[in-house]
Each structure stands twice: as C-alpha cells, then as structure tokens.
Write a protein that holds these residues in place. Structure first.
Motif, PDB file in Angstrom:
ATOM      1  N   LYS A   1      48.734  64.427  16.801  1.00  0.00           N
ATOM      2  CA  LYS A   1      49.730  65.315  17.418  1.00  0.00           C
ATOM      3  C   LYS A   1      51.096  64.642  17.490  1.00  0.00           C
ATOM      4  CE  LYS A   1      50.634  68.133  21.457  1.00  0.00           C
ATOM      5  NZ  LYS A   1      50.206  68.571  22.765  1.00  0.00           N
TER       6      LYS A   1
ATOM      7  N   ALA B   1      52.521  64.323  13.884  1.00  0.00           N
ATOM      8  CA  ALA B   1      52.830  65.641  13.336  1.00  0.00           C
ATOM      9  C   ALA B   1      54.102  66.208  13.967  1.00  0.00           C
ATOM     10  CB  ALA B   1      51.657  66.593  13.554  1.00  0.00           C
ATOM     11  N   GLU B   2      54.251  66.048  15.274  1.00  0.00           N
ATOM     12  CA  GLU B   2      55.459  66.528  15.939  1.00  0.00           C
ATOM     13  C   GLU B   2      56.691  65.773  15.464  1.00  0.00           C
ATOM     14  OE1 GLU B   2      54.658  66.269  20.127  1.00  0.00           O
ATOM     15  OE2 GLU B   2      53.495  68.141  20.129  1.00  0.00           O
TER      16      GLU B   2
ATOM     17  N   ARG C   1      57.523  66.967  12.096  1.00  0.00           N
ATOM     18  CA  ARG C   1      57.785  68.409  12.074  1.00  0.00           C
ATOM     19  C   ARG C   1      56.893  69.131  11.068  1.00  0.00           C
ATOM     20  NH1 ARG C   1      63.473  69.728  14.223  1.00  0.00           N
ATOM     21  NH2 ARG C   1      62.671  71.764  13.654  1.00  0.00           N
ATOM     22  N   ILE C   2      55.619  68.715  11.051  1.00  0.00           N
ATOM     23  CA  ILE C   2      54.596  69.416  10.274  1.00  0.00           C
ATOM     24  C   ILE C   2      53.443  69.723  11.228  1.00  0.00           C
ATOM     25  CG2 ILE C   2      55.209  68.425   8.027  1.00  0.00           C
ATOM     26  CD1 ILE C   2      53.032  66.420   8.303  1.00  0.00           C
ATOM     27  N   SER C   3      52.603  70.659  10.848  1.00  0.00           N
ATOM     28  CA  SER C   3      51.520  71.039  11.753  1.00  0.00           C
ATOM     29  C   SER C   3      50.457  69.946  11.815  1.00  0.00           C
ATOM     30  CB  SER C   3      50.887  72.362  11.319  1.00  0.00           C
ATOM     31  OG  SER C   3      50.105  72.183  10.171  1.00  0.00           O
ATOM     32  N   MET C   4      49.803  69.868  12.943  1.00  0.00           N
ATOM     33  CA  MET C   4      48.752  68.879  13.140  1.00  0.00           C
ATOM     34  C   MET C   4      47.593  69.093  12.158  1.00  0.00           C
ATOM     35  SD  MET C   4      46.993  67.650  16.691  1.00  0.00           S
ATOM     36  CE  MET C   4      45.997  69.090  16.898  1.00  0.00           C
ATOM     37  N   PRO C   5      47.126  70.339  11.953  1.00  0.00           N
ATOM     38  CA  PRO C   5      46.049  70.525  10.978  1.00  0.00           C
ATOM     39  C   PRO C   5      46.455  70.116   9.559  1.00  0.00           C
ATOM     40  CG  PRO C   5      46.230  72.453  12.384  1.00  0.00           C
ATOM     41  CD  PRO C   5      47.404  71.575  12.689  1.00  0.00           C
ATOM     42  N   TYR C   6      47.726  70.358   9.209  1.00  0.00           N
ATOM     43  CA  TYR C   6      48.177  69.984   7.862  1.00  0.00           C
ATOM     44  C   TYR C   6      48.203  68.464   7.705  1.00  0.00           C
ATOM     45  CZ  TYR C   6      50.720  70.089   3.481  1.00  0.00           C
ATOM     46  OH  TYR C   6      51.076  69.936   2.165  1.00  0.00           O
TER      47      TYR C   6
ATOM     48  N   SER D   1      46.328  66.392   9.277  1.00  0.00           N
ATOM     49  CA  SER D   1      44.925  65.995   9.193  1.00  0.00           C
ATOM     50  C   SER D   1      44.390  66.197   7.780  1.00  0.00           C
ATOM     51  CB  SER D   1      44.095  66.803  10.188  1.00  0.00           C
ATOM     52  OG  SER D   1      42.723  66.536  10.030  1.00  0.00           O
ATOM     53  N   GLU D   2      44.751  67.326   7.175  1.00  0.00           N
ATOM     54  CA  GLU D   2      44.313  67.600   5.790  1.00  0.00           C
ATOM     55  C   GLU D   2      44.911  66.573   4.830  1.00  0.00           C
ATOM     56  OE1 GLU D   2      42.986  71.012   4.331  1.00  0.00           O
ATOM     57  OE2 GLU D   2      41.873  70.875   6.213  1.00  0.00           O
TER      58      GLU D   2
END
Length: 138
Positions: free
Chosen positions: A57, A60-61, A64-69, A71-72
């Motif tokens: 988290k 990702a913050e 400025r990308i999503s946390m799931p992205y 993770s992927e």
C-alpha cells in the motif's frame, strides 16, 4: 464453378523441428528456460520493497498506481510500461537505471557458467590481413 484446389494455407514453422534421435541412449535433459523480463523485474521490486520494510500500500500510493497492480507486477503477472516501472522504482528511492542494473545482476546470476577455453590449445596472437601482420594483445 467449383475448384478442387484446397484453400488451406501452408504452415511453415518458425522454429525448426528437432530431429528425433534414432536410439536415445539416455533421456535428454531439458534446456534451462530463460527467465521472463517481467518475472525478473517483479522479483527485484519485491525484494527492494521488503528490504525497506514497506507495505504494498505504501509503495503503490507513492508510485500512484493501484495496490493490486503493483502486486501483479511483483508476481510477474503484468508487463509494465516504462512509465509504471519508473514510478515504482522512484517510489522505492531508485532510478530506472538502478532497477535495470539490479535486474541485470539477477539475470547474470541465473545464467549458466560458460565453458572455459581449453588450456591445451595455443592462443592465437597473430593474424595476417591485407594490411599486413596484426598482433593481438594478450
């Protein structure tokens, strides 16, 4: 008018089909699989994040990308653009060049050792060209 000619396209394989050995004496060892770029970069991103003891988290913050992205990306499931890779690297305090260098080191460690040059064969230190004799540095 009907034509008896087939409309099927002829398929030409891009890779040559390996010839089957006449009598296999021992089972062939599968060639080592070259790692995918996304896997290597993902491993580097995850290793750096964990070394900094930061959460998905947080990074990702900052990127400025999503946390799931993210993770992927770390699991090698997504091919990231250079902009996304740069953002993730910067969020970890790295430059894009640093990310590439760390990925390069990871790839070099996975590479199989190359066979050494035979010590019995003399090393060629001279050659002749149309310009005359050329001496190679030893």
């Amino acid at each position: 008018m009907s034509s008896h000619a087939s409309n099927r396209a002829r398929v030409i394989p891009l890779r040559p089909v390996p010839a089957e050995p006449a009598a296999p004496s021992e089972p062939a060892e599968p060639a080592p699989r070259e790692p995918l770029w996304r896997d290597v970069v993902g491993e580097v991103l995850r290793r750096e994040r964990l070394a900094q003891e930061r959460t998905l988290k947080e990074v990702a913050e900052a990127a400025r990308i999503s946390m799931p992205y993210l993770s992927e990306l770390e699991r090698g499931r997504k091919e990231a653009s250079s902009e996304v890779l740069a953002a993730a690297a910067h969020a970890l305090g790295l430059g894009l060049a640093d990310l590439l260098a760390l990925s390069h080191r990871r790839l070099v460690r996975q590479e199989r050792p190359r066979p050494l040059r035979s010590r019995t064969a003399p090393r060629r230190t001279e050659a002749t060209s149309r310009y005359g004799e050329v001496r190679l540095a030893a």
